[in-house]
Design a protein around this motif. Structure first.
Motif, mmCIF file in Angstrom:
data_model
loop_
_atom_site.group_PDB
_atom_site.id
_atom_site.type_symbol
_atom_site.label_atom_id
_atom_site.label_comp_id
_atom_site.label_asym_id
_atom_site.label_seq_id
_atom_site.Cartn_x
_atom_site.Cartn_y
_atom_site.Cartn_z
ATOM 1 N N ASN A 127 -8.727 2.521 -6.363
ATOM 2 C CA ASN A 127 -7.696 1.451 -6.257
ATOM 3 C C ASN A 127 -8.663 0.148 -5.766
ATOM 4 O O ASN A 127 -7.251 -0.746 -5.821
ATOM 5 C CB ASN A 127 -7.288 1.722 -4.583
ATOM 6 C CG ASN A 127 -6.251 3.070 -4.234
ATOM 7 O OD1 ASN A 127 -5.593 3.278 -5.280
ATOM 8 N ND2 ASN A 127 -6.205 3.421 -3.104
ATOM 9 N N LEU A 128 -9.298 0.333 -7.080
ATOM 10 C CA LEU A 128 -9.602 -1.363 -6.757
ATOM 11 C C LEU A 128 -10.330 -1.948 -8.635
ATOM 12 O O LEU A 128 -10.589 -0.968 -9.652
ATOM 13 C CB LEU A 128 -11.086 -1.694 -6.541
ATOM 14 C CG LEU A 128 -11.743 -2.673 -6.649
ATOM 15 C CD1 LEU A 128 -11.237 -4.265 -5.582
ATOM 16 C CD2 LEU A 128 -13.014 -2.922 -5.846
ATOM 17 N N PRO A 173 0.221 -2.691 -6.696
ATOM 18 C CA PRO A 173 -0.374 -3.555 -6.833
ATOM 19 C C PRO A 173 -1.495 -5.114 -5.923
ATOM 20 O O PRO A 173 -0.010 -5.943 -5.989
ATOM 21 C CB PRO A 173 -1.347 -3.949 -8.324
ATOM 22 C CG PRO A 173 -0.748 -2.702 -9.146
ATOM 23 C CD PRO A 173 0.650 -2.861 -8.123
ATOM 24 N N ARG A 219 -1.143 1.250 -14.170
ATOM 25 C CA ARG A 219 0.098 3.203 -14.472
ATOM 26 C C ARG A 219 1.168 2.512 -15.648
ATOM 27 O O ARG A 219 2.461 2.757 -15.231
ATOM 28 C CB ARG A 219 0.342 3.748 -12.988
ATOM 29 C CG ARG A 219 -0.555 3.960 -12.397
ATOM 30 C CD ARG A 219 -0.109 4.007 -10.940
ATOM 31 N NE ARG A 219 -1.331 4.274 -9.489
ATOM 32 C CZ ARG A 219 -1.200 4.938 -8.605
ATOM 33 N NH1 ARG A 219 -0.035 4.715 -7.457
ATOM 34 N NH2 ARG A 219 -2.233 4.734 -7.881
ATOM 35 N N GLU A 231 -5.889 2.236 0.946
ATOM 36 C CA GLU A 231 -4.859 3.065 -0.156
ATOM 37 C C GLU A 231 -4.308 1.724 -0.732
ATOM 38 O O GLU A 231 -3.575 2.043 -2.222
ATOM 39 C CB GLU A 231 -3.333 3.640 0.578
ATOM 40 C CG GLU A 231 -2.727 2.583 2.191
ATOM 41 C CD GLU A 231 -3.468 2.942 2.701
ATOM 42 O OE1 GLU A 231 -3.009 2.694 3.935
ATOM 43 O OE2 GLU A 231 -4.331 3.079 2.743
ATOM 44 N N LEU A 232 -4.795 0.865 -0.727
ATOM 45 C CA LEU A 232 -4.146 -0.809 -0.991
ATOM 46 C C LEU A 232 -5.066 -0.606 -2.592
ATOM 47 O O LEU A 232 -5.959 -0.760 -2.421
ATOM 48 C CB LEU A 232 -4.258 -1.834 -0.643
ATOM 49 C CG LEU A 232 -3.470 -3.250 -1.042
ATOM 50 C CD1 LEU A 232 -2.104 -3.106 -0.859
ATOM 51 C CD2 LEU A 232 -4.766 -4.663 -0.578
ATOM 52 N N ARG A 233 -4.151 -1.159 -3.398
ATOM 53 C CA ARG A 233 -4.482 -1.049 -4.282
ATOM 54 C C ARG A 233 -5.069 -2.552 -5.164
ATOM 55 O O ARG A 233 -3.765 -3.712 -5.036
ATOM 56 C CB ARG A 233 -3.077 -0.324 -6.260
ATOM 57 C CG ARG A 233 -3.367 1.171 -5.969
ATOM 58 C CD ARG A 233 -2.556 2.016 -6.181
ATOM 59 N NE ARG A 233 -2.710 1.107 -7.482
ATOM 60 C CZ ARG A 233 -2.453 1.270 -8.890
ATOM 61 N NH1 ARG A 233 -0.801 0.436 -8.995
ATOM 62 N NH2 ARG A 233 -3.006 1.132 -9.716
ATOM 63 N N GLY A 275 2.354 1.438 -2.917
ATOM 64 C CA GLY A 275 1.701 1.366 -4.641
ATOM 65 C C GLY A 275 1.304 0.517 -5.563
ATOM 66 O O GLY A 275 1.253 0.226 -6.625
ATOM 67 N N ARG A 322 -10.202 -3.754 2.424
ATOM 68 C CA ARG A 322 -10.031 -2.380 1.783
ATOM 69 C C ARG A 322 -10.069 -1.609 3.102
ATOM 70 O O ARG A 322 -10.085 -0.165 2.621
ATOM 71 C CB ARG A 322 -11.124 -2.618 0.298
ATOM 72 C CG ARG A 322 -10.227 -3.402 -0.677
ATOM 73 C CD ARG A 322 -10.606 -3.194 -2.082
ATOM 74 N NE ARG A 322 -10.589 -2.092 -2.167
ATOM 75 C CZ ARG A 322 -11.742 -0.965 -2.271
ATOM 76 N NH1 ARG A 322 -12.796 -1.960 -2.152
ATOM 77 N NH2 ARG A 322 -11.221 0.181 -2.689
ATOM 78 N N ALA A 336 0.817 -1.125 0.307
ATOM 79 C CA ALA A 336 0.177 0.126 0.238
ATOM 80 C C ALA A 336 0.681 1.658 0.102
ATOM 81 O O ALA A 336 0.448 2.476 -0.910
ATOM 82 C CB ALA A 336 -0.860 0.150 1.207
#
Length: 347
Positions: A191-192, A133, A302, A168-170, A131, A163, A128
């Motif tokens: 984030n999902l 996933p 990203r 903030e966890l992707r 960043g 979650r 998290a």
């Protein structure tokens, strides 16, 4: 008259390549059409560390036929012994793009997976922070939960609490198969994300069971009722950036599929893009195929969108796809949609 569409070259955000002879046999089927793929780490033994991921990536690239361009995007298999520092270093190097959560016993080669989520919280907290996933096989494995309910129960009892604990966890909900999965992903925010397979857009549980057991339609998560398939179709063709293609193409030799305890997985790498063109045309959404297959995934991860293109052509006559891929490990049956397909990839 033929019709055609041109889209950005697609990616596969959930792919099994296996290793050794099977890897050499099936890799060209993906590399022919896809620029990149998220590579599943559930080998035996699993790909747990950055060094193991680097070695596996080298084996994949060594198996790539000359003249083909393909980038394997590596993942790590989350275990209760995973080192957060190793995960962070592998991500910082650019090698690893995600970490995969398998609940122990959920699917093929998942026996090394997670039994107690609290034991992996230091890894998840580090992910998290940086960043990186988390890709989830979203099913509980408790025996009292019916196999057709495992995804919905996972969302309620594992994913939603996680979650809330780490907003903030992707997270990528891989291979969603239910109305509940579709609805949860739609409301999850940036984030999902959620991947949808080709075969879950085409088959429901009747295809596996009616008229005799069809082992080559057996997969995990198992195909559900027709109303769930229709929900997946609406999601995939909606243009919503939360949904993107992850084929979960999973090769097994025929001897292990056509077996008293057959392996789970559908091998769709060979004909996925033609099948998707057929499905999206049926849903009057050909103009949204590029978003689903080529744009939404890179946005979530990203990463830049591919520079190449793919041309799909609809012919007057049905197209012929191979029934099997012959590898040195043994024959692998290609997913049969059960209907005539007039689309093909031409470039």
């Amino acid at each position: 008259m033929s019709k055609e569409i041109t889209i950005t070259r697609p990616d596969d955000w959930h792919l099994h390549l296996r290793d050794g002879a099977m890897l050499q046999g099936v890799l060209p089927e993906t590399a022919r059409h896809f620029a990149r793929a998220i590579i599943m780490p559930n080998l035996v033994p699993p790909v747990v560390t950055g060094d193991q991921a680097a070695a596996y990536r080298d084996r994949i690239l060594a198996a790539l036929p000359k003249g083909m361009a393909f980038e394997p995007l590596m993942t790590l298999y989350l275990t209760e012994g995973t080192d957060p520092a190793d995960v962070a270093a592998a991500a910082a190097s650019g090698l690893v793009k995600a970490v995969k959560l398998y609940p122990a016993g959920a699917t093929t080669n998942s026996h090394s997976g997670v039994r107690d989520l609290d034991k992996v919280m230091p890894v998840l907290e580090k992910m998290a922070e940086i960043g990186l996933p988390l890709c989830t096989h979203g099913e509980v494995t408790t025996p009292e939960v019916d196999i057709f309910d495992r995804e919905a129960v996972f969302i309620d009892t594992v994913l939603a609490p996680l979650r809330r604990r780490l907003p903030e966890l992707r997270v990528v909900m891989e291979h969603i198969t239910t109305e509940e999965g579709v609805a949860y992903a739609a409301e999850g925010g940036p984030n999902l994300g959620a991947t949808i397979t080709t075969h879950h857009l085409i088959i429901n549980r009747n295809h596996i069971l009616v008229g005799g057991i069809k082992p080559h339609y057996y997969c995990l998560p198992v195909a559900k009722r027709e109303r769930h398939r229709q929900a997946l179709r609406r999601a995939a063709t909606s243009g919503n950036p939360a949904y993107f293609l992850g084929t979960d193409s999973a090769p097994h030799v025929d001897a292990l599929k056509e077996h008293a305890c057959g392996c789970a997985g559908c091998f769709t790498a060979t004909n996925t893009m033609a099948l998707l063109a057929h499905v999206f045309e049926e849903e009057n959404a050909l103009d949204r195929l590029e978003s689903f297959a080529s744009l939404n995934g890179p946005t979530f991860y990203r990463l830049p969108v591919n520079s190449g293109q793919m041309r799909l052509v609809k012919h007057e006559q049905p197209q012929v796809f191979p029934a099997k891929i012959f590898t040195e490990a043994g024959p692998v049956t290609v997913f049969d949609p059960g209907f005539a397909v007039q689309w093909s990839v031409e470039a």
